[in-house]
Each structure stands twice: as structure tokens, then as C-alpha cells.
Motif scaffolding. Structure first.
Motif, short mmCIF file in Angstrom:
data_model
loop_
_atom_site.label_atom_id
_atom_site.label_comp_id
_atom_site.label_asym_id
_atom_site.label_seq_id
_atom_site.Cartn_x
_atom_site.Cartn_y
_atom_site.Cartn_z
N SER A 96 36.69 15.77 -25.94
CA SER A 96 36.91 14.64 -25.04
C SER A 96 35.61 14.29 -24.33
CB SER A 96 37.98 15.00 -23.99
OG SER A 96 38.08 13.99 -23.01
N GLN A 97 35.43 13.01 -24.09
CA GLN A 97 34.29 12.52 -23.32
C GLN A 97 34.68 12.35 -21.85
OE1 GLN A 97 31.22 12.23 -24.77
NE2 GLN A 97 32.35 13.20 -26.43
N ASN A 98 35.91 12.70 -21.49
CA ASN A 98 36.44 12.43 -20.16
C ASN A 98 36.89 13.69 -19.43
OD1 ASN A 98 36.27 9.47 -20.36
ND2 ASN A 98 37.71 9.81 -22.04
N LEU A 99 36.18 14.78 -19.58
CA LEU A 99 36.59 16.04 -18.97
C LEU A 99 36.72 15.96 -17.46
CD1 LEU A 99 34.42 18.59 -21.00
CD2 LEU A 99 36.72 17.74 -21.52
N ASN A 100 35.85 15.20 -16.82
CA ASN A 100 35.86 15.14 -15.36
C ASN A 100 37.01 14.31 -14.79
OD1 ASN A 100 33.68 16.83 -14.93
ND2 ASN A 100 32.22 15.17 -15.22
N SER A 101 37.79 13.68 -15.64
CA SER A 101 38.94 12.92 -15.13
C SER A 101 40.18 13.81 -15.00
CB SER A 101 39.23 11.71 -16.03
OG SER A 101 39.65 12.13 -17.30
N TYR A 102 40.04 15.09 -15.29
CA TYR A 102 41.14 16.05 -15.18
C TYR A 102 40.80 17.10 -14.13
CZ TYR A 102 42.72 14.09 -19.60
OH TYR A 102 43.14 13.24 -20.58
N THR A 103 41.82 17.68 -13.53
CA THR A 103 41.63 18.80 -12.60
C THR A 103 41.26 20.05 -13.38
OG1 THR A 103 43.25 17.85 -11.09
CG2 THR A 103 42.80 20.21 -10.85
N ARG A 104 41.87 20.21 -14.55
CA ARG A 104 41.64 21.40 -15.37
C ARG A 104 41.61 21.00 -16.84
NH1 ARG A 104 45.31 26.24 -13.93
NH2 ARG A 104 43.72 26.41 -12.33
N VAL A 105 40.70 21.63 -17.57
CA VAL A 105 40.62 21.46 -19.01
C VAL A 105 40.84 22.84 -19.62
CG1 VAL A 105 39.13 20.86 -20.97
CG2 VAL A 105 39.01 19.53 -18.84
N CYS A 106 41.72 22.92 -20.62
CA CYS A 106 42.00 24.18 -21.31
C CYS A 106 41.60 24.02 -22.77
CB CYS A 106 43.48 24.53 -21.21
SG CYS A 106 44.06 24.73 -19.52
N ARG A 107 40.58 24.76 -23.16
CA ARG A 107 40.15 24.76 -24.56
C ARG A 107 40.79 25.98 -25.23
NH1 ARG A 107 35.76 21.67 -26.09
NH2 ARG A 107 34.65 20.64 -24.40
N ILE A 108 41.62 25.74 -26.21
CA ILE A 108 42.30 26.83 -26.90
C ILE A 108 41.74 26.91 -28.31
CG2 ILE A 108 44.52 27.76 -27.62
CD1 ILE A 108 45.82 25.96 -25.49
N PHE A 109 41.24 28.09 -28.67
CA PHE A 109 40.62 28.23 -30.00
C PHE A 109 41.04 29.52 -30.67
CE2 PHE A 109 37.78 30.19 -27.00
CZ PHE A 109 37.23 31.27 -27.66
N ASN A 110 41.06 29.47 -32.00
CA ASN A 110 41.49 30.59 -32.83
C ASN A 110 40.34 31.56 -33.02
OD1 ASN A 110 42.30 32.31 -34.87
ND2 ASN A 110 43.18 30.71 -36.15
#
Length: 157
Positions: A96-110
């Protein structure tokens, strides 16, 4: 500035871990966008929430369902926030190019996918250099989450 939480899947697949994280998000009174890097996964993950547990329900939808503004959880393959969510879940290598528009970002990876691990490391480095608050969580053998690192305090275990 929002925080990013990295979730390293090791023992349970995304389909088992994601509903738990989404339930915790809703419990806080937050809305979520789940952005996937693959168009076909939007419908698959949406359908999965209908049957992941017999006695549970997580209200959700996607473009096929419409009414994004009414959906507490929105699945998409687009960089959008049509339900005004506080939390963004990035799965399947979505960016996403809009990470700062969220309170929290969760990156889930295998953690069993070398490419996904390398992408997560690169994202961590980039976000750390940008001064974002970062934490790294890893699954235990039982599938619980253990905090392994915090970029702000240089704490790690």
C-alpha cells in the motif's frame, strides 16, 4: 504516525491466523481492510470467513457484496479504504502507498516462503528508515504470537 506489526506465520496458515487477528481488531471497535496481492484471493478469503468456525461470525464484504461503508471488514486487491478502517492487513505480498492513513498496519507473511520473508525484511528496513513504529511477532508451535522485536526500542528476544 501509525504503527506496523509484522506477523510471521510459521505453524498456522493465513486462513487460521487471520480470523483471530480480525476478531481482535473488531473487539477494539476498529474496522479493517484486508488487502491481498492476488485478485482471486479476495473472494477465497471472504468465503473462508463464513466457515472458519462453526459458532463464529465476522461481518465482512468485498466489491462483489457492495456497501463498503457498512462493512467492518473489507477485502480487496486495491489500495483503498472504502470503509474508513483504522487497521490495514497486508497479505499475500500486497503493498500500500497509504500506510499513514491507518492507525495500525499488519503485515502477515508466510515464514515458509523465502520470497515472502525477503519482502518482509525489505519492508521492515524501509519502514524503519522512515521512522515508523515497528514490532515483529512470530508464531509459537501452538500458533500463539510472541513479540520478538521492537524497532523503536531496539528490543529483541
Amino acid at each position: 504516525m501509525s504503527e506496523t506489526m509484522y506477523y510471521h506465520l510459521q505453524t498456522k496458515p493465513l486462513e487460521q491466523a487471520l480470523p483471530q487477528l480480525l476478531a481482535a481488531t473488531l473487539k477494539r471497535g476498529w474496522k479493517a481492510v484486508v488487502m491481498t496481492g492476488e485478485t482471486g484471493r479476495v473472494e477465497a478469503l471472504t468465503e473462508h470467513l463464513w466457515s472458519y468456525e462453526e459458532d463464529s461470525f465476522l461481518p465482512h464484504g468485498n466489491a462483489k457484496d457492495g456497501n463498503a461503508e457498512l462493512q467492518p471488514i473489507w477485502f480487496t486487491d486495491q489500495d483503498e479504504n472504502p470503509n474508513q478502517a483504522e487497521v490495514l492487513f497486508l497479505v499475500d505480498s500486497a503493498e500500500s502507498q497509504n500506510l499513514n492513513s491507518y492507525t495500525r498496519v499488519c503485515r502477515i507473511f508466510n515464514g515458509n516462503d523465502d520470497h515472502a520473508v525477503q519482502q518482509a525484511r525489505l519492508a521492515w528496513k524501509t519502514e524503519n528508515e522512515a521512522g515508523r513504529a515497528l514490532t515483529y511477532w512470530q508464531q509459537t508451535e501452538q500458533g500463539a504470537w510472541t513479540k520478538k522485536a521492537d524497532a523503536n526500542t531496539k528490543e529483541s528476544s
